[in-house]
Design a protein around this motif. Structure first.
Motif: not given
Length: 374
Positions: A181-195
């Motif tokens: 549930g906590f991991l699903d809150q993080f994504v990586v964009d095309e510039q390899t930045q974590v959000h």
């Protein structure tokens, strides 16, 4: 004399050719990579060929845990530089290893976000926990009439700020507590930045507020832990909320966060990480018993025999110790090895191989003559 001169000249030429083709990589680095290649699965070892020495050391220490090895390799393949930084920084932390092994390669994402970004609420939370521990230590010392306890409590950091490494340790604790549930809150964009997805975070918090007790109870029942009265009580509060406003009592569950705070604060207290506390190899060797020393030397020699390129690393180390150019050290070592080997080869040719060839040729001629007569 002429034969010995030819033997020495051959050894010089062989040593010169081998040292000219050698690189200046030290023996330790070569031996580490070779050991990692032997201990790890072939696909993982191949992917580490171009990685740093620190990552090879890390994966070699993980070699007994296949899930950890494959998840670490998948993290490198999927998240690149993000995974490299986090594995190098936290790879020897037991909590991080457990999170990576259990929840997969995406476990590096929240750790990277917390490591790279300030979280004011987390800093205040950490500061409050430290103050609570300080006050508890002072009260315990006063109650027991023990001034030492007061001194220990006063040593706790009162500053609200957290280092990047400490923020990462908090993220590891959150992953262990909240899981996917906590991991699903993080994504990586095309510039390899974590959000960090704040909408997903809000939905998760609301869901946890409403039904977290039931989920925790089911997880406890299905897992190895025993169900306690508190688990049943908070699950009952969740059920009651469906029919009334008794959910306001739920705010008392904040006390259950004490376990997380204690674990994260202890991890962020500035203790040396395992990777920095490693004893130097030479010192570890001197502490071994005599049979263990013989076994270590024998195992090392066998690895060198299987991978002759390690001799170039030994030559580089020899040159460094003696203050010589690297190529000169490698040349001397190859010459010392090549000359006895050539002499041994000559003796084998003279006393074993040549007589066997003569016997084989003589036998062949005798058989041929008999066949011809028939």
């Amino acid at each position: 004399m002429t034969r010995f001169f030819v033997l020495v000249l051959t050894a010089v030429l062989a040593a010169g050719a081998l040292s000219a083709a050698a690189t200046a990589t030290p023996f330790e680095s070569r031996f580490l990579r070779v050991s990692a290649a032997d201990a790890l699965p072939e696909t993982v070892a191949r992917s580490l060929n171009h990685e740093s020495e620190a990552l090879n050391t890390l994966f070699l220490s993980w070699s007994d845990d296949q899930a950890l090895v494959f998840n670490g390799a998948l993290a490198l393949a999927r998240h690149g530089d993000i995974a490299r930084r986090m594995l190098t920084e936290y790879g020897f932390e037991p909590g991080f290893q457990q999170a990576l092994s259990r929840f997969g390669p995406d476990a590096v994402l929240p750790v990277a976000w917390f490591h790279d970004n300030e979280v004011p609420s987390l800093s205040v939370r950490h500061w409050a926990t430290q103050r609570y521990r300080k006050a508890s230590g002072a009260i315990a010392g006063w109650w027991n009439d023990n001034p030492v306890g007061q001194d220990d409590a006063s040593g706790i950091d009162d500053q609200p700020g957290l280092t990047a490494h400490q923020r990462g340790l908090y993220a590891v604790a959150f992953v262990q507590q909240e899981g996917y549930g906590f991991l699903d809150q993080f994504v990586v964009d095309e510039q390899t930045q974590v959000h960090w997805l704040q909408g997903e975070r809000l939905v998760s918090n609301v869901s946890d507020f409403f039904t977290g007790g039931l989920r925790d109870l089911e997880r406890t029942v299905q897992g190895p832990a025993t169900v306690g009265p508190a688990d049943i009580a908070w699950a009952g509060v969740d059920v009651l909320f469906m029919a009334s406003a008794v959910k306001a009592l739920r705010v008392g569950r904040a006390a259950r966060a004490a376990t997380l705070e204690g674990r994260a604060a202890a991890g962020a207290s500035g203790e040396l990480r395992s990777s920095r506390a490693l004893v130097p190899a030479g010192l570890r060797f001197t502490r071994l018993s005599r049979p263990a020393k013989l076994a270590a030397v024998g195992a090392t020699a066998w690895v060198v025999v299987r991978h002759p390129d390690l001799i170039n690393g030994l030559g580089a180390n020899l040159a460094h110790w003696l203050g010589w150019p690297v190529k000169l050290g490698q040349f001397v070592l190859w010459f010392v090895i090549a000359l006895p080997l050539l002499w041994l080869g000559r003796q084998l040719w003279r006393w074993l191989i040549r007589p066997l060839l003569w016997m084989a040729m003589t036998s062949g001629r005798v058989i041929e003559r008999k066949i011809t007569k028939v």
